[in-house]
Design a protein around this motif. Structure first.
Motif, PDB file in Angstrom:
ATOM      1  N   ARG A 168       3.572  14.058  -4.551  1.00  0.00           N
ATOM      2  CA  ARG A 168       2.600  13.867  -3.464  1.00  0.00           C
ATOM      3  C   ARG A 168       1.908  15.193  -3.138  1.00  0.00           C
ATOM      4  NH1 ARG A 168       0.152   9.676  -2.990  1.00  0.00           N
ATOM      5  NH2 ARG A 168      -1.567  11.081  -2.760  1.00  0.00           N
ATOM      6  N   MET A 171      -0.488  16.132  -5.849  1.00  0.00           N
ATOM      7  CA  MET A 171      -1.722  15.327  -5.810  1.00  0.00           C
ATOM      8  C   MET A 171      -2.589  15.730  -4.621  1.00  0.00           C
ATOM      9  SD  MET A 171      -2.297  13.091  -8.119  1.00  0.00           S
ATOM     10  CE  MET A 171      -1.463  12.604  -9.606  1.00  0.00           C
ATOM     11  N   THR A 175      -4.401  19.194  -6.939  1.00  0.00           N
ATOM     12  CA  THR A 175      -5.251  18.218  -7.639  1.00  0.00           C
ATOM     13  C   THR A 175      -6.487  17.909  -6.813  1.00  0.00           C
ATOM     14  OG1 THR A 175      -3.289  17.250  -8.620  1.00  0.00           O
ATOM     15  CG2 THR A 175      -5.275  15.933  -8.739  1.00  0.00           C
ATOM     16  N   MET A 176      -6.259  17.658  -5.503  1.00  0.00           N
ATOM     17  CA  MET A 176      -7.396  17.288  -4.650  1.00  0.00           C
ATOM     18  C   MET A 176      -8.399  18.437  -4.534  1.00  0.00           C
ATOM     19  SD  MET A 176      -7.401  15.710  -0.871  1.00  0.00           S
ATOM     20  CE  MET A 176      -5.909  14.818  -1.097  1.00  0.00           C
ATOM     21  N   MET A 179     -10.349  18.471  -7.747  1.00  0.00           N
ATOM     22  CA  MET A 179     -11.248  17.321  -7.878  1.00  0.00           C
ATOM     23  C   MET A 179     -12.431  17.433  -6.919  1.00  0.00           C
ATOM     24  SD  MET A 179     -10.466  15.650 -10.407  1.00  0.00           S
ATOM     25  CE  MET A 179     -11.959  14.704 -10.186  1.00  0.00           C
ATOM     26  N   ARG A 180     -12.161  17.943  -5.701  1.00  0.00           N
ATOM     27  CA  ARG A 180     -13.273  18.094  -4.742  1.00  0.00           C
ATOM     28  C   ARG A 180     -14.289  19.095  -5.273  1.00  0.00           C
ATOM     29  NH1 ARG A 180     -10.090  17.612   1.017  1.00  0.00           N
ATOM     30  NH2 ARG A 180     -10.331  15.372   1.165  1.00  0.00           N
TER      31      ARG A 180
ATOM     32  N   ASP B  39       0.422   4.855  -0.165  1.00  0.00           N
ATOM     33  CA  ASP B  39      -0.887   4.370  -0.620  1.00  0.00           C
ATOM     34  C   ASP B  39      -0.854   2.878  -0.924  1.00  0.00           C
ATOM     35  OD1 ASP B  39      -1.950   6.828  -0.343  1.00  0.00           O
ATOM     36  OD2 ASP B  39      -2.071   7.306  -2.475  1.00  0.00           O
ATOM     37  N   GLU B  69      -2.040  -1.757 -18.231  1.00  0.00           N
ATOM     38  CA  GLU B  69      -1.891  -1.028 -16.969  1.00  0.00           C
ATOM     39  C   GLU B  69      -2.433  -1.804 -15.780  1.00  0.00           C
ATOM     40  OE1 GLU B  69      -2.368   3.489 -16.265  1.00  0.00           O
ATOM     41  OE2 GLU B  69      -3.444   3.076 -18.101  1.00  0.00           O
ATOM     42  N   GLY B 178     -10.592   0.328 -14.478  1.00  0.00           N
ATOM     43  CA  GLY B 178      -9.906   0.603 -15.735  1.00  0.00           C
ATOM     44  C   GLY B 178     -10.277   1.923 -16.374  1.00  0.00           C
ATOM     45  N   GLU B 184     -15.478   4.691  -6.591  1.00  0.00           N
ATOM     46  CA  GLU B 184     -16.417   5.693  -6.091  1.00  0.00           C
ATOM     47  C   GLU B 184     -17.833   5.112  -5.975  1.00  0.00           C
ATOM     48  OE1 GLU B 184     -16.684  10.276  -7.309  1.00  0.00           O
ATOM     49  OE2 GLU B 184     -17.793   8.954  -8.633  1.00  0.00           O
ATOM     50  N   VAL B 203      -6.294   3.064 -13.139  1.00  0.00           N
ATOM     51  CA  VAL B 203      -5.359   3.476 -14.185  1.00  0.00           C
ATOM     52  C   VAL B 203      -4.956   4.939 -13.932  1.00  0.00           C
ATOM     53  CG1 VAL B 203      -6.184   1.877 -15.958  1.00  0.00           C
ATOM     54  CG2 VAL B 203      -7.266   4.102 -15.733  1.00  0.00           C
ATOM     55  N   MET B 205      -5.079   7.515 -15.627  1.00  0.00           N
ATOM     56  CA  MET B 205      -6.001   8.548 -16.106  1.00  0.00           C
ATOM     57  C   MET B 205      -7.029   8.945 -15.038  1.00  0.00           C
ATOM     58  SD  MET B 205      -8.156   8.159 -19.594  1.00  0.00           S
ATOM     59  CE  MET B 205      -9.333   7.009 -18.935  1.00  0.00           C
ATOM     60  N   TYR B 207      -6.733   8.030 -11.653  1.00  0.00           N
ATOM     61  CA  TYR B 207      -6.172   8.052 -10.307  1.00  0.00           C
ATOM     62  C   TYR B 207      -6.368   9.414  -9.615  1.00  0.00           C
ATOM     63  CZ  TYR B 207      -2.651   7.991  -6.623  1.00  0.00           C
ATOM     64  OH  TYR B 207      -2.010   8.105  -5.418  1.00  0.00           O
ATOM     65  N   PRO B 208      -6.083  10.533 -10.315  1.00  0.00           N
ATOM     66  CA  PRO B 208      -6.264  11.838  -9.642  1.00  0.00           C
ATOM     67  C   PRO B 208      -7.698  12.094  -9.179  1.00  0.00           C
ATOM     68  CG  PRO B 208      -5.035  12.097 -11.677  1.00  0.00           C
ATOM     69  CD  PRO B 208      -5.569  10.704 -11.670  1.00  0.00           C
ATOM     70  N   MET B 209      -8.666  11.471  -9.856  1.00  0.00           N
ATOM     71  CA  MET B 209     -10.068  11.680  -9.478  1.00  0.00           C
ATOM     72  C   MET B 209     -10.406  10.985  -8.163  1.00  0.00           C
ATOM     73  SD  MET B 209     -11.918  11.044 -13.107  1.00  0.00           S
ATOM     74  CE  MET B 209     -11.220  11.670 -14.618  1.00  0.00           C
ATOM     75  N   VAL B 211      -8.003  10.517  -5.517  1.00  0.00           N
ATOM     76  CA  VAL B 211      -7.098  10.808  -4.395  1.00  0.00           C
ATOM     77  C   VAL B 211      -7.826  11.456  -3.212  1.00  0.00           C
ATOM     78  CG1 VAL B 211      -4.887  10.866  -5.606  1.00  0.00           C
ATOM     79  CG2 VAL B 211      -6.278  12.924  -5.527  1.00  0.00           C
ATOM     80  N   SER B 212      -8.875  12.231  -3.500  1.00  0.00           N
ATOM     81  CA  SER B 212      -9.559  12.888  -2.379  1.00  0.00           C
ATOM     82  C   SER B 212     -10.254  11.860  -1.485  1.00  0.00           C
ATOM     83  CB  SER B 212     -10.551  13.933  -2.879  1.00  0.00           C
ATOM     84  OG  SER B 212     -11.453  13.351  -3.763  1.00  0.00           O
ATOM     85  N   TYR B 213     -10.683  10.724  -2.044  1.00  0.00           N
ATOM     86  CA  TYR B 213     -11.309   9.674  -1.236  1.00  0.00           C
ATOM     87  C   TYR B 213     -10.272   8.951  -0.372  1.00  0.00           C
ATOM     88  CZ  TYR B 213     -15.338  10.397  -4.236  1.00  0.00           C
ATOM     89  OH  TYR B 213     -16.393  10.955  -4.911  1.00  0.00           O
ATOM     90  N   ALA B 215      -7.559  10.516   0.830  1.00  0.00           N
ATOM     91  CA  ALA B 215      -7.244  11.485   1.886  1.00  0.00           C
ATOM     92  C   ALA B 215      -8.329  11.505   2.961  1.00  0.00           C
ATOM     93  CB  ALA B 215      -7.081  12.866   1.276  1.00  0.00           C
ATOM     94  N   ARG B 227       2.622   1.550 -11.906  1.00  0.00           N
ATOM     95  CA  ARG B 227       3.594   1.789 -10.842  1.00  0.00           C
ATOM     96  C   ARG B 227       3.092   1.165  -9.534  1.00  0.00           C
ATOM     97  NH1 ARG B 227       7.501   6.481  -8.706  1.00  0.00           N
ATOM     98  NH2 ARG B 227       7.976   5.375  -6.801  1.00  0.00           N
TER      99      ARG B 227
END
Lengths: 213, 280
Positions: A168, A171, A175-176, A179-180, B39, B69, B178, B184, B203, B205, B207-209, B211-213, B215, B227
């Motif tokens: 967590r 991420m 990561t955030m 990515m930002r 989440d 997936e 996918g 986004e 997916v 691949m 997902y990390p892109m 996470v900021s949205y 948050a 998962r």
């Protein structure tokens, strides 16, 4: 001369008009702009569909040439042509909908799934061959990968209860942040590119690959 | 044996080990415990909070390649939607594979099992080319944009569409993505303009892109790959293929970590030996 100007200038002017109207419509609430924009967006669908037809014809021309000249992997080109017409016929022929619904997942679906699944083998092989801790950067990179692998697997939390929290944190913070930065950078890049296209400085979209200014 | 040899292992042994540990739990599940993430719980609560009679736009934005997936995720979320009194409208903007996958998922669930009727409670409009621009056009006026559903039924015969105009009438968008960061796009084109609430899944691949949205609160939760699907199956109390796949994923991850450890043991041993140190 006139045709050259028309060929080069007309697309740039059209792009600029459509682009500016779209941007204005986003910020202003003017019914005339909204209706023009909505119509333009509806026109986009048949344009994209036509582009698909052009793409298909180009693909066939290329592979027909490969087969007729017996170029390199021409048997694969022949296979592509056969597959193309097979799926074209079963897609557009009335009454063959159920056959298409059976064949598409059975052939294309399974091939795509197999390709996707093979990536997992390459990932584990790549982890073995590449994740060597040579310096501080590779140490951080490898640690990041281990945290993600450990935290994402349910067994990871069973072995070490802090794995989920570590994931967590990974991420939510590094990561955030990364990515930002990328998202903001891409956003600014798109704005700059859009302005260049509308002003006619960038004509790569028109098939001109040399920069004007 | 010299540890240096660990750097020269035939990768086919690693492939074999990986295949064994990922396939074996599918045949005989280990039942490893699974903790539900915040989440996933937010996604569940967001879907639960859609008002009775509300409209959910279901963005099945995935392809056949990532079916392993995403299909379980789609089945679990649709099961939850069909237990609620909401209308589900689906248009696919990503790939022509998507409506086929959606149809498979709906057939697996069975609308009749949830007292739902096609055209009244659920509709599949299939795939429309044009991506973001098409999505915008649908959001402005769906009736001007769509003529028939995936099966050729005219829109006028689908009662679910009677009071539906566009994005303004959507209570929630669920975007299961996918291969591209599709949630986004909904944020950019629908949430920014129409204020539409958006949730979804992706997916691993991409997902990390996203996470900021999550948050920032723009995305109301996000299901993380298989998962996330497994956690969702637990939440709706309908264990399925994603939970079974979790043991396989766990062991696959452990083999990958083992590969990293072995490779580094060999690497450090070879470095030490080059410097004139003793073989271990």
């Amino acid at each position: 001369m006139g045709s050259v100007v028309g060929r080069r200038l007309a697309p740039v002017i059209l792009t600029a008009i459509f682009g500016i109207v779209m941007i204005l419509n986003f910020f202003l609430n003017i019914p005339a702009l909204a209706s023009f924009t909505a119509e333009a967006q509806r026109m986009f669908v048949p344009i994209v569909a036509s582009a698909g037809v052009v793409g298909g014809v180009n693909l066939l021309l290329y592979h027909f040439t490969s087969v007729s000249r017996r170029r390199g992997d021409w048997p694969l080109s022949a296979l592509l042509i056969g597959t193309f017409f097979f799926f074209l016929v079963i897609t557009i022929t009335p009454g063959l909908e159920s056959f298409y619904a059976l064949m598409y997942p059975a052939i294309v679906g399974r091939l795509k799934e197999a390709t996707w699944a093979l990536i997992s083998l390459f990932m584990v092989s790549m982890a073995y061959r590449s994740f060597k801790i040579r310096n501080l950067e590779t140490l951080l990179f490898t640690l990041g990968c281990v945290v993600i692998l450990f935290g994402n697997a349910p067994v990871g939390e069973a072995i070490w209860p802090g794995a989920g929290k570590a994931l967590r944190w990974f991420m939510d913070i590094p990561t955030m942040a990364g990515m930002r930065a990328i998202t903001i950078g891409v956003g600014l890049g798109i704005i700059a590119y859009g302005v260049r296209v509308m002003l006619g400085y960038d004509r790569t979209a028109l098939g001109e690959f040399s920069e004007v200014g | 044996m010299s540890l240096e040899k660990l750097t020269k292992l035939d990768t086919r042994w690693i492939y074999l080990l990986f295949i064994i540990v990922t396939v074996a739990p599918l045949i005989s599940p280990l039942g490893l415990p699974l903790k539900i993430s915040d989440d996933t719980r937010i996604v569940f609560d967001t879907i639960d909070a859609v008002p009775e009679g509300g409209t959910v736009f279901f963005g099945s934005d995935m392809g056949m390649g990532n079916r392993g997936e995403t299909q379980a995720m789609m089945v679990a979320v649709l099961r939850h939607l069909f237990t609620s009194d909401v209308k589900v409208i689906s248009v696919c903007f990503y790939s022509s594979d998507s409506p086929i996958l959606l149809e498979e998922a709906v057939n697996e669930i069975g609308l009749a099992n949830y007292d739902k009727e096609y055209g009244v409670d659920f509709v599949n409009f299939g795939f429309y080319e044009g991506r973001e621009a098409t999505l915008v056009a649908f959001g402005v006026d769906a009736h001007a944009f769509l003529n028939v559903d995936y099966y050729g039924t005219p829109i006028s015969e689908l009662s679910i569409m009677d009071d539906f105009k566009g994005a303004e009438d959507i209570d929630l968008v669920i975007s299961l993505s996918g291969g591209e960061i599709f949630p986004e796009v909904y944020l950019r084109q629908w949430q920014t303009i129409h204020g539409t609430k958006v949730t979804g899944g992706a997916v691993a691949m991409i997902y990390p892109m996203l996470v900021s949205y999550v948050a920032s609160g723009q995305l109301s939760g996000l299901l993380a790959s298989s998962r996330g699907a497994a956690e969702y199956e637990l939440l709706i109390n309908k264990p399925g293929s994603a939970i079974i796949a979790m043991d396989s994923q766990s062991l696959g991850h452990m083999v990958t970590i083992l590969a990293i450890i072995i490779s580094n043991l060999g690497y450090f041993a070879s470095k030490r030996s080059k410097k004139g140190g003793l073989d271990i």
